[in-house]
Design a protein around this motif. Structure first.
Motif, PDB file in Angstrom:
ATOM      1  N   GLN A 284       0.848  -1.204   0.000  1.00 37.48           N
ATOM      2  CA  GLN A 284       0.000   0.000   0.000  1.00 37.48           C
ATOM      3  C   GLN A 284       0.881   1.251   0.000  1.00 37.48           C
ATOM      4  OE1 GLN A 284      -3.440   0.006   0.142  1.00 37.48           O
ATOM      5  NE2 GLN A 284      -3.601   2.210   0.164  1.00 37.48           N
ATOM      6  N   ASN A 285       0.717   2.140  -0.961  1.00 43.92           N
ATOM      7  CA  ASN A 285       1.485   3.379  -1.030  1.00 43.92           C
ATOM      8  C   ASN A 285       0.605   4.613  -0.989  1.00 43.92           C
ATOM      9  OD1 ASN A 285       4.197   2.610  -0.972  1.00 43.92           O
ATOM     10  ND2 ASN A 285       4.091   1.945  -3.106  1.00 43.92           N
ATOM     11  N   THR A 286      -0.675   4.416  -0.728  1.00 52.37           N
ATOM     12  CA  THR A 286      -1.603   5.534  -0.644  1.00 52.37           C
ATOM     13  C   THR A 286      -2.375   5.419   0.661  1.00 52.37           C
ATOM     14  OG1 THR A 286      -1.852   5.649  -3.032  1.00 52.37           O
ATOM     15  CG2 THR A 286      -3.614   6.626  -1.712  1.00 52.37           C
ATOM     16  N   TYR A 287      -2.451   6.524   1.387  1.00 52.86           N
ATOM     17  CA  TYR A 287      -3.270   6.543   2.589  1.00 52.86           C
ATOM     18  C   TYR A 287      -3.553   7.984   2.969  1.00 52.86           C
ATOM     19  CZ  TYR A 287       0.701   8.010   5.356  1.00 52.86           C
ATOM     20  OH  TYR A 287       1.751   8.725   5.844  1.00 52.86           O
ATOM     21  N   SER A 288      -4.522   8.144   3.844  1.00 52.22           N
ATOM     22  CA  SER A 288      -4.821   9.434   4.466  1.00 52.22           C
ATOM     23  C   SER A 288      -5.011   9.186   5.953  1.00 52.22           C
ATOM     24  CB  SER A 288      -6.096  10.050   3.885  1.00 52.22           C
ATOM     25  OG  SER A 288      -5.975  10.271   2.500  1.00 52.22           O
ATOM     26  N   ALA A 289      -4.603  10.145   6.751  1.00 52.70           N
ATOM     27  CA  ALA A 289      -4.808  10.099   8.202  1.00 52.70           C
ATOM     28  C   ALA A 289      -5.376  11.439   8.626  1.00 52.70           C
ATOM     29  CB  ALA A 289      -3.497   9.817   8.920  1.00 52.70           C
ATOM     30  N   ASP A 290      -6.406  11.402   9.459  1.00 53.67           N
ATOM     31  CA  ASP A 290      -7.095  12.618   9.896  1.00 53.67           C
ATOM     32  C   ASP A 290      -7.229  12.561  11.412  1.00 53.67           C
ATOM     33  OD1 ASP A 290      -8.888  14.993   9.110  1.00 53.67           O
ATOM     34  OD2 ASP A 290     -10.213  13.791  10.376  1.00 53.67           O
ATOM     35  N   VAL A 291      -6.871  13.644  12.113  1.00 59.62           N
ATOM     36  CA  VAL A 291      -6.910  13.628  13.579  1.00 59.62           C
ATOM     37  C   VAL A 291      -7.204  15.029  14.127  1.00 59.62           C
ATOM     38  CG1 VAL A 291      -4.411  14.034  13.859  1.00 59.62           C
ATOM     39  CG2 VAL A 291      -5.686  12.813  15.652  1.00 59.62           C
ATOM     40  N   TRP A 292      -7.915  15.061  15.240  1.00 60.44           N
ATOM     41  CA  TRP A 292      -8.095  16.272  16.036  1.00 60.44           C
ATOM     42  C   TRP A 292      -7.187  16.138  17.249  1.00 60.44           C
ATOM     43  CZ3 TRP A 292     -10.978  20.654  15.187  1.00 60.44           C
ATOM     44  CH2 TRP A 292     -11.853  20.614  14.102  1.00 60.44           C
ATOM     45  N   CYS A 293      -6.455  17.209  17.602  1.00 57.69           N
ATOM     46  CA  CYS A 293      -5.557  17.130  18.751  1.00 57.69           C
ATOM     47  C   CYS A 293      -5.358  18.501  19.380  1.00 57.69           C
ATOM     48  CB  CYS A 293      -4.212  16.536  18.346  1.00 57.69           C
ATOM     49  SG  CYS A 293      -3.331  17.485  17.105  1.00 57.69           S
ATOM     50  N   ASN A 294      -4.938  18.466  20.643  1.00 63.26           N
ATOM     51  CA  ASN A 294      -4.440  19.655  21.312  1.00 63.26           C
ATOM     52  C   ASN A 294      -3.233  19.251  22.124  1.00 63.26           C
ATOM     53  OD1 ASN A 294      -5.195  18.732  23.883  1.00 63.26           O
ATOM     54  ND2 ASN A 294      -7.071  19.909  23.919  1.00 63.26           N
ATOM     55  N   SER A 295      -2.451  20.224  22.541  1.00 61.83           N
ATOM     56  CA  SER A 295      -1.188  19.936  23.199  1.00 61.83           C
ATOM     57  C   SER A 295      -1.140  20.587  24.564  1.00 61.83           C
ATOM     58  CB  SER A 295      -0.043  20.466  22.334  1.00 61.83           C
ATOM     59  OG  SER A 295       1.184  20.250  22.971  1.00 61.83           O
ATOM     60  N   GLY A 296      -0.577  19.873  25.526  1.00 62.09           N
ATOM     61  CA  GLY A 296      -0.492  20.407  26.866  1.00 62.09           C
ATOM     62  C   GLY A 296       0.894  20.822  27.294  1.00 62.09           C
ATOM     63  N   ASP A 297       1.942  20.438  26.569  1.00 60.70           N
ATOM     64  CA  ASP A 297       3.289  20.802  26.989  1.00 60.70           C
ATOM     65  C   ASP A 297       4.257  20.779  25.822  1.00 60.70           C
ATOM     66  OD1 ASP A 297       3.884  18.103  26.503  1.00 60.70           O
ATOM     67  OD2 ASP A 297       5.238  18.023  28.198  1.00 60.70           O
ATOM     68  N   GLN A 298       5.513  21.099  26.123  1.00 59.31           N
ATOM     69  CA  GLN A 298       6.601  21.076  25.142  1.00 59.31           C
ATOM     70  C   GLN A 298       7.216  19.692  25.130  1.00 59.31           C
ATOM     71  OE1 GLN A 298       7.434  23.821  23.302  1.00 59.31           O
ATOM     72  NE2 GLN A 298       5.752  24.907  24.257  1.00 59.31           N
ATOM     73  N   GLY A 299       8.062  19.429  24.169  1.00 60.90           N
ATOM     74  CA  GLY A 299       8.819  18.188  24.144  1.00 60.90           C
ATOM     75  C   GLY A 299       8.531  17.357  22.918  1.00 60.90           C
ATOM     76  N   ASP A 300       9.402  16.353  22.695  1.00 63.31           N
ATOM     77  CA  ASP A 300       9.182  15.388  21.623  1.00 63.31           C
ATOM     78  C   ASP A 300       7.965  14.557  21.992  1.00 63.31           C
ATOM     79  OD1 ASP A 300      11.190  16.020  19.894  1.00 63.31           O
ATOM     80  OD2 ASP A 300      12.477  14.334  20.405  1.00 63.31           O
ATOM     81  N   ARG A 301       6.876  14.731  21.266  1.00 67.72           N
ATOM     82  CA  ARG A 301       5.626  14.040  21.580  1.00 67.72           C
ATOM     83  C   ARG A 301       4.998  13.548  20.296  1.00 67.72           C
ATOM     84  NH1 ARG A 301       5.879  13.541  27.115  1.00 67.72           N
ATOM     85  NH2 ARG A 301       6.305  15.546  28.064  1.00 67.72           N
ATOM     86  N   SER A 302       4.579  12.296  20.264  1.00 68.28           N
ATOM     87  CA  SER A 302       4.015  11.686  19.061  1.00 68.28           C
ATOM     88  C   SER A 302       2.498  11.563  19.176  1.00 68.28           C
ATOM     89  CB  SER A 302       4.633  10.304  18.848  1.00 68.28           C
ATOM     90  OG  SER A 302       4.139   9.709  17.679  1.00 68.28           O
ATOM     91  N   ILE A 303       1.771  12.088  18.192  1.00 71.42           N
ATOM     92  CA  ILE A 303       0.322  11.940  18.145  1.00 71.42           C
ATOM     93  C   ILE A 303      -0.023  10.528  17.688  1.00 71.42           C
ATOM     94  CG2 ILE A 303      -1.814  12.762  17.087  1.00 71.42           C
ATOM     95  CD1 ILE A 303      -0.367  15.513  16.786  1.00 71.42           C
TER      96      ILE A 303
ATOM     97  N   HIS B 169      -1.113  11.067   1.674  1.00 72.32           N
ATOM     98  CA  HIS B 169       0.129  10.592   1.062  1.00 72.32           C
ATOM     99  C   HIS B 169      -0.259   9.633  -0.062  1.00 72.32           C
ATOM    100  CE1 HIS B 169       4.573   9.778   2.194  1.00 72.32           C
ATOM    101  NE2 HIS B 169       4.404   9.701   0.897  1.00 72.32           N
ATOM    102  N   GLU B 170      -0.044  10.067  -1.288  1.00 70.58           N
ATOM    103  CA  GLU B 170      -0.425   9.264  -2.453  1.00 70.58           C
ATOM    104  C   GLU B 170       0.796   9.074  -3.330  1.00 70.58           C
ATOM    105  OE1 GLU B 170      -3.887   9.041  -5.832  1.00 70.58           O
ATOM    106  OE2 GLU B 170      -3.377  10.992  -5.022  1.00 70.58           O
ATOM    107  N   GLY B 171       1.398   7.880  -3.215  1.00 70.13           N
ATOM    108  CA  GLY B 171       2.618   7.627  -3.973  1.00 70.13           C
ATOM    109  C   GLY B 171       3.670   8.667  -3.634  1.00 70.13           C
ATOM    110  N   GLY B 172       4.119   9.435  -4.606  1.00 72.97           N
ATOM    111  CA  GLY B 172       5.133  10.455  -4.389  1.00 72.97           C
ATOM    112  C   GLY B 172       4.585  11.823  -4.052  1.00 72.97           C
ATOM    113  N   ASN B 173       3.285  11.937  -3.805  1.00 70.47           N
ATOM    114  CA  ASN B 173       2.675  13.233  -3.505  1.00 70.47           C
ATOM    115  C   ASN B 173       2.192  13.283  -2.064  1.00 70.47           C
ATOM    116  OD1 ASN B 173       2.916  14.171  -6.237  1.00 70.47           O
ATOM    117  ND2 ASN B 173       1.244  12.782  -6.728  1.00 70.47           N
ATOM    118  N   LEU B 174       2.369  14.449  -1.448  1.00 65.26           N
ATOM    119  CA  LEU B 174       1.993  14.646  -0.065  1.00 65.26           C
ATOM    120  C   LEU B 174       1.265  15.977   0.062  1.00 65.26           C
ATOM    121  CD1 LEU B 174       2.349  13.876   2.984  1.00 65.26           C
ATOM    122  CD2 LEU B 174       4.471  15.198   2.913  1.00 65.26           C
TER     123      LEU B 174
END
Length: 181
Positions: free
Chosen positions: A33-52, A106-111
């Protein structure tokens, strides 16, 4: 820990120590699979390296990830294709307790990356072999079981095996914005 909250008609709040993990998520994205979409709602509470969210292959390489960096506080999208690639998306994620909607197509070589239903970043000509394989793991609220835990809210994470159109992204945003804005 991740705790479900009923505010905004439901979201998970992360305190910087919890995450949700899916093992062997090939049911989401089959090999090749080389095509996908991801959709998310988020908010942030602090600084730092953080992964959604982060999708790792069986070798623990990042297939794709949406995260905030500690050095700049910027939101970045990362993907792996023989080496780690990264594009800066936004610095506004540092607005504490303000909800944002991000969509990555992300669709093949397009973002294309959208913020609140509007395209904010477009790239083409990218090498794209997303390397979905057996042994992959998908994390919400962290990068691994012990790294880059999110602190803040995450809601309505949706994954698609198609490239969403601009009108579909806008439709998704409009359908949920009343819960967050």
């Amino acid at each position: 820990n991740s705790v479900f909250r009923s505010g905004n008609s439901g979201h998970f709040t992360y305190n910087g120590t919890g995450y949700i993990e899916f093992d062997h998520p090939l049911t989401f994205f089959p090999e090749g699979q080389n095509t996908y979409s991801a959709d998310v709602w988020c908010n942030s509470g602090d600084q730092g390296d953080r992964s959604i969210f982060c999708y790792l292959n069986g070798d623990s390489n990042i297939i794709f990830q949406l995260m905030r960096t500690s050095t700049s506080g910027e939101l970045v999208y990362r993907w792996y294709n023989e080496s780690l690639n990264e594009v800066t998306i936004d610095s506004a994620i540092d607005s504490a307790n303000t909800w944002f909607n991000y969509t990555v197509v992300h669709e093949g070589g397009n973002l294309i990356i959208y913020k609140n239903g509007v395209a904010i970043e477009t790239q083409s000509g990218l090498e794209a072999n997303l390397n979905f394989a057996e042994g992959s793991k998908f994390f919400i609220g962290s990068q691994t079981t012990s790294d880059r835990f999110w602190e803040g809210g995450i809601s309505c994470l949706k994954l698609y095996t198609d490239a969403l159109s601009a009108s579909e992204v806008k439709q998704n945003y409009n359908a949920l914005k009343h819960r967050f804005i």
